[in-house]
Design a protein around this motif. Structure first.
Motif, PDB file in Angstrom:
ATOM      1  N   GLU A   1       0.829  -1.206   0.000  1.00 45.36           N
ATOM      2  CA  GLU A   1       0.000   0.000   0.000  1.00 45.36           C
ATOM      3  C   GLU A   1       0.866   1.259   0.000  1.00 45.36           C
ATOM      4  O   GLU A   1       0.586   2.217  -0.728  1.00 45.36           O
ATOM      5  CB  GLU A   1      -0.912   0.000   1.227  1.00 45.36           C
ATOM      6  N   ASP A   2       1.947   1.250   0.778  1.00 46.96           N
ATOM      7  CA  ASP A   2       2.848   2.400   0.807  1.00 46.96           C
ATOM      8  C   ASP A   2       3.524   2.598  -0.544  1.00 46.96           C
ATOM      9  O   ASP A   2       3.699   3.733  -1.002  1.00 46.96           O
ATOM     10  CB  ASP A   2       3.905   2.229   1.899  1.00 46.96           C
ATOM     11  N   ARG A   3       3.900   1.513  -1.187  1.00 43.76           N
ATOM     12  CA  ARG A   3       4.526   1.624  -2.514  1.00 43.76           C
ATOM     13  C   ARG A   3       3.559   2.215  -3.534  1.00 43.76           C
ATOM     14  O   ARG A   3       3.950   3.042  -4.365  1.00 43.76           O
ATOM     15  CB  ARG A   3       5.014   0.257  -2.981  1.00 43.76           C
ATOM     16  N   GLU A   4       2.299   1.802  -3.469  1.00 45.24           N
ATOM     17  CA  GLU A   4       1.309   2.360  -4.381  1.00 45.24           C
ATOM     18  C   GLU A   4       1.121   3.855  -4.125  1.00 45.24           C
ATOM     19  O   GLU A   4       1.018   4.643  -5.073  1.00 45.24           O
ATOM     20  CB  GLU A   4      -0.027   1.628  -4.222  1.00 45.24           C
ATOM     21  N   ASN A   5       1.101   4.244  -2.862  1.00 39.88           N
ATOM     22  CA  ASN A   5       0.978   5.664  -2.522  1.00 39.88           C
ATOM     23  C   ASN A   5       2.162   6.462  -3.044  1.00 39.88           C
ATOM     24  O   ASN A   5       1.998   7.568  -3.572  1.00 39.88           O
ATOM     25  CB  ASN A   5       0.844   5.850  -1.014  1.00 39.88           C
TER      26      ASN A   5
ATOM     27  N   GLU B   1       4.032   5.701  -5.602  1.00 35.01           N
ATOM     28  CA  GLU B   1       3.910   5.769  -7.062  1.00 35.01           C
ATOM     29  C   GLU B   1       2.895   6.835  -7.468  1.00 35.01           C
ATOM     30  O   GLU B   1       3.127   7.598  -8.405  1.00 35.01           O
ATOM     31  CB  GLU B   1       3.496   4.404  -7.626  1.00 35.01           C
ATOM     32  N   GLN B   2       1.775   6.903  -6.757  1.00 34.70           N
ATOM     33  CA  GLN B   2       0.770   7.924  -7.065  1.00 34.70           C
ATOM     34  C   GLN B   2       1.322   9.329  -6.827  1.00 34.70           C
ATOM     35  O   GLN B   2       1.080  10.242  -7.616  1.00 34.70           O
ATOM     36  CB  GLN B   2      -0.485   7.716  -6.225  1.00 34.70           C
ATOM     37  N   ILE B   3       2.062   9.490  -5.764  1.00 39.39           N
ATOM     38  CA  ILE B   3       2.662  10.790  -5.461  1.00 39.39           C
ATOM     39  C   ILE B   3       3.660  11.180  -6.546  1.00 39.39           C
ATOM     40  O   ILE B   3       3.701  12.333  -6.985  1.00 39.39           O
ATOM     41  CB  ILE B   3       3.319  10.769  -4.064  1.00 39.39           C
TER      42      ILE B   3
ATOM     43  N   VAL C   1       3.621  10.254  -9.679  1.00 42.33           N
ATOM     44  CA  VAL C   1       2.869  10.614 -10.881  1.00 42.33           C
ATOM     45  C   VAL C   1       2.325  12.034 -10.739  1.00 42.33           C
ATOM     46  O   VAL C   1       2.389  12.840 -11.672  1.00 42.33           O
ATOM     47  CB  VAL C   1       1.738   9.591 -11.129  1.00 42.33           C
ATOM     48  N   THR C   2       1.794  12.351  -9.565  1.00 46.54           N
ATOM     49  CA  THR C   2       1.265  13.694  -9.320  1.00 46.54           C
ATOM     50  C   THR C   2       2.363  14.739  -9.422  1.00 46.54           C
ATOM     51  O   THR C   2       2.169  15.816 -10.008  1.00 46.54           O
ATOM     52  CB  THR C   2       0.605  13.757  -7.931  1.00 46.54           C
TER      53      THR C   2
ATOM     54  N   ARG D   1       3.112  15.370 -13.061  1.00 46.48           N
ATOM     55  CA  ARG D   1       2.080  16.201 -13.689  1.00 46.48           C
ATOM     56  C   ARG D   1       2.207  17.652 -13.265  1.00 46.48           C
ATOM     57  O   ARG D   1       2.077  18.568 -14.084  1.00 46.48           O
ATOM     58  CB  ARG D   1       0.695  15.663 -13.346  1.00 46.48           C
TER      59      ARG D   1
END
Length: 87
Positions: free
Chosen positions: A40-44, A46-48, A50-51, A54
């Motif tokens: 879950e931390d790794r996914e977070n 990765e999302q950060i 990407v943000t 952008r």
């Protein structure tokens, strides 16, 4: 020789040599495993990332628009920040 006399030396050796090493290695492995990120931390993260990418693209687009419309906006910002520091 009775059983407790027979087990006395191995018990002392275990308590003095093996048990402390075992305890240190156990807590070291726990510490290392707790430092790693779970899924879950790794996914977070990765999302950060990407943000952040952008937002970086948006900032670059805004800066290019400001450069084309108001070429001296960077100099004005430096002058304004110097004026604020002097006050």
């Amino acid at each position: 020789m009775e059983l407790y006399e027979l087990l006395f030396v191995p018990t002392i050796l275990f308590m003095v040599i093996v048990a402390p090493i075992w305890i240190v290695l156990h807590y070291r492995s726990l510490n290392r495993s707790s430092r790693s990120l779970n899924e879950e931390d790794r996914e977070n993260v990765e999302q950060i990332l990407v943000t952040v990418d952008r937002l970086t693209e948006r900032i670059q687009a805004l800066e290019s628009i400001l450069d084309s419309e108001h070429g001296d906006w960077r100099d004005q910002e430096l002058q304004d920040s110097n004026t604020r520091r002097s006050s």
